[in-house]
Design a protein around this motif. Sequence first.
Motif, PDB file in Angstrom:
ATOM      1  N   GLY A   1       0.854  -1.194   0.000  1.00 42.68           N
ATOM      2  CA  GLY A   1       0.000   0.000   0.000  1.00 42.68           C
ATOM      3  C   GLY A   1       0.884   1.236   0.000  1.00 42.68           C
ATOM      4  N   ALA A   2       0.273   2.376   0.331  1.00 39.19           N
ATOM      5  CA  ALA A   2       1.024   3.644   0.328  1.00 39.19           C
ATOM      6  C   ALA A   2       2.228   3.579   1.265  1.00 39.19           C
ATOM      7  N   ALA A   3       2.081   2.900   2.400  1.00 39.62           N
ATOM      8  CA  ALA A   3       3.176   2.829   3.374  1.00 39.62           C
ATOM      9  C   ALA A   3       4.298   1.919   2.876  1.00 39.62           C
ATOM     10  N   GLY A   4       3.932   0.749   2.371  1.00 39.61           N
ATOM     11  CA  GLY A   4       4.937  -0.218   1.919  1.00 39.61           C
ATOM     12  C   GLY A   4       5.714   0.298   0.716  1.00 39.61           C
ATOM     13  N   LEU A   5       5.002   0.927  -0.230  1.00 40.96           N
ATOM     14  CA  LEU A   5       5.692   1.477  -1.409  1.00 40.96           C
ATOM     15  C   LEU A   5       6.629   2.603  -0.975  1.00 40.96           C
ATOM     16  N   GLY A   6       6.141   3.438  -0.041  1.00 43.81           N
ATOM     17  CA  GLY A   6       6.979   4.520   0.501  1.00 43.81           C
ATOM     18  C   GLY A   6       8.208   3.949   1.197  1.00 43.81           C
ATOM     19  N   ALA A   7       8.034   2.866   1.939  1.00 50.66           N
ATOM     20  CA  ALA A   7       9.148   2.255   2.676  1.00 50.66           C
ATOM     21  C   ALA A   7      10.203   1.729   1.705  1.00 50.66           C
ATOM     22  N   ALA A   8       9.739   1.100   0.636  1.00 47.84           N
ATOM     23  CA  ALA A   8      10.689   0.557  -0.342  1.00 47.84           C
ATOM     24  C   ALA A   8      11.498   1.686  -0.976  1.00 47.84           C
TER      25      ALA A   8
ATOM     26  N   ALA B   1       7.985  -0.410  11.226  1.00 48.55           N
ATOM     27  CA  ALA B   1       6.583  -0.488  10.789  1.00 48.55           C
ATOM     28  C   ALA B   1       6.120   0.894  10.378  1.00 48.55           C
ATOM     29  N   ALA B   2       5.118   0.948   9.489  1.00 54.96           N
ATOM     30  CA  ALA B   2       4.604   2.247   9.031  1.00 54.96           C
ATOM     31  C   ALA B   2       3.193   2.094   8.495  1.00 54.96           C
ATOM     32  N   GLY B   3       2.468   3.221   8.462  1.00 54.90           N
ATOM     33  CA  GLY B   3       1.131   3.238   7.863  1.00 54.90           C
ATOM     34  C   GLY B   3       0.063   2.836   8.856  1.00 54.90           C
TER      35      GLY B   3
ATOM     36  N   VAL C   1      -3.192  10.020   3.314  1.00 57.07           N
ATOM     37  CA  VAL C   1      -2.274   9.070   2.703  1.00 57.07           C
ATOM     38  C   VAL C   1      -0.871   9.674   2.567  1.00 57.07           C
ATOM     39  N   ASP C   2      -0.823  10.993   2.394  1.00 54.96           N
ATOM     40  CA  ASP C   2       0.481  11.672   2.249  1.00 54.96           C
ATOM     41  C   ASP C   2       1.361  11.377   3.468  1.00 54.96           C
ATOM     42  N   TRP C   3       0.772  11.415   4.650  1.00 53.38           N
ATOM     43  CA  TRP C   3       1.518  11.142   5.876  1.00 53.38           C
ATOM     44  C   TRP C   3       1.963   9.675   5.906  1.00 53.38           C
ATOM     45  N   VAL C   4       1.079   8.807   5.397  1.00 45.73           N
ATOM     46  CA  VAL C   4       1.383   7.370   5.372  1.00 45.73           C
ATOM     47  C   VAL C   4       2.623   7.106   4.528  1.00 45.73           C
ATOM     48  N   THR C   5       2.656   7.697   3.333  1.00 49.72           N
ATOM     49  CA  THR C   5       3.807   7.481   2.442  1.00 49.72           C
ATOM     50  C   THR C   5       5.077   8.054   3.069  1.00 49.72           C
ATOM     51  N   GLU C   6       4.938   9.229   3.672  1.00 56.50           N
ATOM     52  CA  GLU C   6       6.105   9.876   4.270  1.00 56.50           C
ATOM     53  C   GLU C   6       6.665   9.030   5.421  1.00 56.50           C
ATOM     54  N   GLU C   7       5.765   8.540   6.283  1.00 56.62           N
ATOM     55  CA  GLU C   7       6.226   7.715   7.407  1.00 56.62           C
ATOM     56  C   GLU C   7       6.806   6.396   6.893  1.00 56.62           C
ATOM     57  N   GLY C   8       6.203   5.870   5.799  1.00 60.18           N
ATOM     58  CA  GLY C   8       6.738   4.663   5.181  1.00 60.18           C
ATOM     59  C   GLY C   8       8.166   4.902   4.730  1.00 60.18           C
TER      60      GLY C   8
ATOM     61  N   THR D   1      10.300   7.108   5.814  1.00 60.36           N
ATOM     62  CA  THR D   1      11.191   7.222   6.977  1.00 60.36           C
ATOM     63  C   THR D   1      11.562   5.838   7.504  1.00 60.36           C
ATOM     64  N   SER D   2      10.573   4.968   7.658  1.00 62.19           N
ATOM     65  CA  SER D   2      10.849   3.612   8.169  1.00 62.19           C
ATOM     66  C   SER D   2      11.807   2.862   7.259  1.00 62.19           C
ATOM     67  N   GLY D   3      11.564   2.991   5.935  1.00 62.71           N
ATOM     68  CA  GLY D   3      12.428   2.303   4.970  1.00 62.71           C
ATOM     69  C   GLY D   3      13.857   2.814   5.055  1.00 62.71           C
ATOM     70  N   LYS D   4      13.988   4.137   5.174  1.00 64.02           N
ATOM     71  CA  LYS D   4      15.324   4.742   5.248  1.00 64.02           C
ATOM     72  C   LYS D   4      16.081   4.204   6.478  1.00 64.02           C
ATOM     73  N   PHE D   5      15.424   4.201   7.643  1.00 61.33           N
ATOM     74  CA  PHE D   5      16.129   3.769   8.849  1.00 61.33           C
ATOM     75  C   PHE D   5      16.305   2.236   8.891  1.00 61.33           C
TER      76      PHE D   5
END
Length: 412
Positions: A14-21, A294-296, A305-312, A314-318
Motif C-alpha cells: 500500500g502507500a506505506a509499503g511502497l513509501g518504505a521501499a 513499521a509504518a502506515g 495518505v500523504d503522511w502514510v507514504t512519508e512515514e513509510g 522514513t521507516s524504509g530509510k532507517f
Amino acid sequence: MIEKEVDVLVIGAGAAGLGAAIGAAREGVDKVVIVERDERSGGILNQCIHNGFGLHYFREELTGPEYAERIKNIVKQYPNIDVKVEQYVHGIDYRRKEVSVVSTEGVTIYKPKSLVVATGARERPMGGILVPGTRPAGVFTAGVAQRFVNLENRLPGKKAIIVGSGDIGLIMARRLTLEGVEVVAVVERMPFPGGLERNIRQCLKDFNIPLYLSHTVVGIYGKERLERVIIAQLDENFKPIPGTEKKFDVDTLILSVGLIPQSTLFKDFLKIDPWTKGIMTSSSGRTSLNWIFAAGNCTVIYDLVDWVTEEGSTSGKFAAMYVKNNWEPAKFSVEKGQNVGLLFPTWYEEGTNLNIYIRVKKPLEIGTIRVKQRNNLLYSKKHANLMPSEMVNIRIPESKIGAGDIVVEVVE
Ligand SMILES: Cc1cc2nc3c(=O)[nH]c(=O)nc-3n(C[C@H](O)[C@H](O)[C@H](O)COP(=O)(O)OP(=O)(O)OC[C@H]3O[C@@H](n4cnc5c(N)ncnc54)[C@H](O)[C@@H]3O)c2cc1C
C-alpha cells in the motif's frame, strides 16, 4: 521450500509499503523486496476512486488510483526494488529472523536483514456494535461495499442507512447516492461527526443526507434480506433513550465503525498499543525489536495518505541504515499529557526529526499544543478547531531536540 536472503523486506504494497521501499532503496541497500497478498500493489488506494489524495506529497489533488500510480512510477525508477504480488505472509520466526511467505511458487522463507511491516488496517466488523435483531443479508462493511461499487461494478442495494460518520462512511454516502442508491441517513453515536469537515460538507450537506449525531442502531430486522433498521438517540452515557426510536425501511446497512490496525501476525513479539491495536514505533519507525520497522495504518490510523507514504519512507530509510551499520541510537518515551486522546509515535530516537500525530480527547475551539522535554519547550502553538476526528501533525526538527522523555499536551 525456497530460501531467499534480502536486505530489506517490506510486507504490504500500500502507500506505506511502497513509501518504505523507496526510502530503503534511496538509502542505497542492494536488495529491497515488497511482498503483497493482493494481485496488484496500491492497497486500499485502488478502491478509493474519489479525489482528496496527494495534496501534501504531490501538491496536487488526485484520486486514490492516481496517487497509487504516481508512487508506483517512483518505485519503478529503483532497480533494487522488487515488488512481488500474490504473496501471503503467514508467519514470522522473530528469533531466527525468518519470514514465511505462501504463493503459487510454494513456500518461500525470506531471511531479511531488516523488515518493514506495512500491513494496513482491517474494518471493525458487525460484532463491534452489538446490535439486537435478526441477521439478514444486506449488511456490509463500508470497505466491502466500496469494493463492490468501485471495483466490481455491483450495487449493494437500493435504499441504505450508514452507521458511522468517519471519512469512509461519509465518502460511501456520497458514492452510493451518485450510483442511484437512496441514502436515508448517516448515524453517529458521538455528539460530533467522526470525519473531516470538508467531507461533511461535500458528502452529506451537498446531497441533503441527514446526519443523526448521538444516535445508534438499536434494531436490524428482515427475514432473508434486510427490511427495517431502527435507530434511537443516546444519552450522555451512550444508553438509548426510550421513546426516541425512528424506523427506516431499507434493504442495506453499511457499517463504517472504524478501522483497526492489522497487527495480529506480530502481537506475540512486538509491543502493540492495547487501546488502538497499532504496532508501537519510534520516530524512526522502529518497533520494539531493533531489526523490525513499521509504518502506515498498521501503526496508527492516519487521516491522510500523504503522511502514510512519508512515514513509510522514513521507516524504509532507517531500516536500510540498520542494514548498513546496525544504526540504533538512544530512545526516549513520548507521553500523553492533558487532553491528548491519541498520540503517535511512542518513542523518540536521537538523530531523527520528530513527527508527532495527535487527536484531542475533547473538541476545543482554540487550544495550545505544547511539546516539552524536561524544562525545554520544543513546540508551543495555538490551533483552531481542534476535533477528535481531525489528526494534527506537528514537526520538530532534530536540531531542537535533546535527551529526555517528551510530553505532549493540549491546553485551553
Ligand atoms: C475509504 C477510504 C477513504 C480514504 N480517503 C482518503 C482521502 O480522501 N485522502 C487521503 O489522504 N487519505 C484517505 N484515506 C486514507 C489512505 O487511503 C490510507 O491511510 C492509506 O492508503 C493506507 O495505506 P497503508 O499502506 O497503511 O495500508 P493499505 O493500503 O491497507 O495497504 C496494506 C497492504 O498490506 C497488504 N497485506 C496485509 N497483510 C498482508 C499479509 N499478511 N501478507 C501480504 N500482504 C499483506 C494488504 O493487502 C494491503 O495491500 C482513505 C482511506 C479509506 C479506507
